[in-house]
Design a protein around this motif. Structure first.
Motif, short mmCIF file in Angstrom:
data_model
loop_
_atom_site.label_atom_id
_atom_site.label_comp_id
_atom_site.label_asym_id
_atom_site.label_seq_id
_atom_site.Cartn_x
_atom_site.Cartn_y
_atom_site.Cartn_z
N UNK A 1 0.84 -1.19 0.00
CA UNK A 1 0.00 0.00 0.00
C UNK A 1 0.87 1.24 0.00
N UNK A 2 0.44 2.23 -0.72
CA UNK A 2 1.06 3.55 -0.68
C UNK A 2 -0.03 4.49 -0.19
N UNK A 3 0.25 5.23 0.87
CA UNK A 3 -0.74 6.14 1.44
C UNK A 3 -0.18 7.55 1.46
N UNK A 4 -0.97 8.48 0.94
CA UNK A 4 -0.65 9.90 0.99
C UNK A 4 -1.75 10.57 1.79
N UNK A 5 -1.38 11.22 2.90
CA UNK A 5 -2.34 11.90 3.73
C UNK A 5 -1.87 13.33 3.95
N UNK A 6 -2.69 14.29 3.56
CA UNK A 6 -2.37 15.70 3.73
C UNK A 6 -3.54 16.38 4.42
N UNK A 7 -3.58 16.33 5.75
CA UNK A 7 -4.70 16.91 6.49
C UNK A 7 -4.90 18.40 6.23
N UNK A 8 -3.82 19.12 6.00
CA UNK A 8 -3.93 20.56 5.75
C UNK A 8 -4.74 20.85 4.48
N UNK A 9 -4.64 19.98 3.50
CA UNK A 9 -5.38 20.15 2.25
C UNK A 9 -6.65 19.30 2.21
N UNK A 10 -6.86 18.49 3.24
CA UNK A 10 -8.04 17.65 3.29
C UNK A 10 -8.04 16.55 2.25
N UNK A 11 -6.86 16.00 1.96
CA UNK A 11 -6.77 14.94 0.96
C UNK A 11 -6.15 13.67 1.54
N UNK A 12 -6.57 12.56 0.98
CA UNK A 12 -6.07 11.24 1.37
C UNK A 12 -6.13 10.36 0.13
N UNK A 13 -5.07 9.63 -0.13
CA UNK A 13 -5.03 8.66 -1.22
C UNK A 13 -4.39 7.39 -0.71
N UNK A 14 -5.04 6.29 -1.02
CA UNK A 14 -4.50 4.97 -0.69
C UNK A 14 -4.49 4.15 -1.97
N UNK A 15 -3.31 3.67 -2.32
CA UNK A 15 -3.14 2.87 -3.53
C UNK A 15 -2.67 1.47 -3.13
N UNK A 16 -3.21 0.47 -3.79
CA UNK A 16 -2.80 -0.91 -3.55
C UNK A 16 -2.15 -1.42 -4.82
N UNK A 17 -0.90 -1.88 -4.69
CA UNK A 17 -0.15 -2.40 -5.83
C UNK A 17 0.19 -3.87 -5.63
N UNK A 18 0.27 -4.57 -6.75
CA UNK A 18 0.70 -5.96 -6.73
C UNK A 18 1.43 -6.24 -8.03
N UNK A 19 2.66 -6.73 -7.90
CA UNK A 19 3.49 -7.09 -9.04
C UNK A 19 3.57 -5.95 -10.07
N UNK A 20 3.75 -4.73 -9.57
CA UNK A 20 3.94 -3.57 -10.44
C UNK A 20 2.68 -3.03 -11.07
N UNK A 21 1.53 -3.52 -10.62
CA UNK A 21 0.26 -3.06 -11.19
C UNK A 21 -0.65 -2.52 -10.08
N UNK A 22 -1.41 -1.50 -10.43
CA UNK A 22 -2.34 -0.90 -9.49
C UNK A 22 -3.59 -1.77 -9.40
N UNK A 23 -3.93 -2.18 -8.18
CA UNK A 23 -5.09 -3.05 -7.97
C UNK A 23 -6.28 -2.30 -7.37
#
Length: 86
Positions: free
Chosen positions: A11-33
């Protein structure tokens, strides 16, 4: 997307509370799932296409959470919190 736990996923998680944004990405074998967005979701179509086509995103790994509009890594220190978990 697919968020089922698996030892081969990360998992790659980007959380920026100051901007009110959150992104969670799940990858497997070089591909976004899977991807979750809160706040700014302008790039969600691009991420959906990556999931749908099964495109190899290995070369984009370092900047993937920032979407297609920002191909360069942000300078340190980034204003939000970014965590990588395996």
């Amino acid at each position: 997307g697919d968020f089922a736990p698996a030892e081969t996923r990360e998992e790659i998680v980007l959380s920026d509370p100051a901007r009110g944004t959150y992104r969670r990405l799940v990858l497997e074998e070089g591909r976004l799932k899977g991807a979750v967005f809160y706040g700014d979701s302008r790039d969600s179509g691009w991420f959906h296409d990556l999931i749908r086509t099964g495109a190899d995103v290995s070369a984009l790994r370092e900047t993937l959470t920032f979407g297609p509009a920002d191909p360069q890594p942000l300078p340190a220190p980034y204003g939000g919190l970014c965590s990588l978990t395996a």
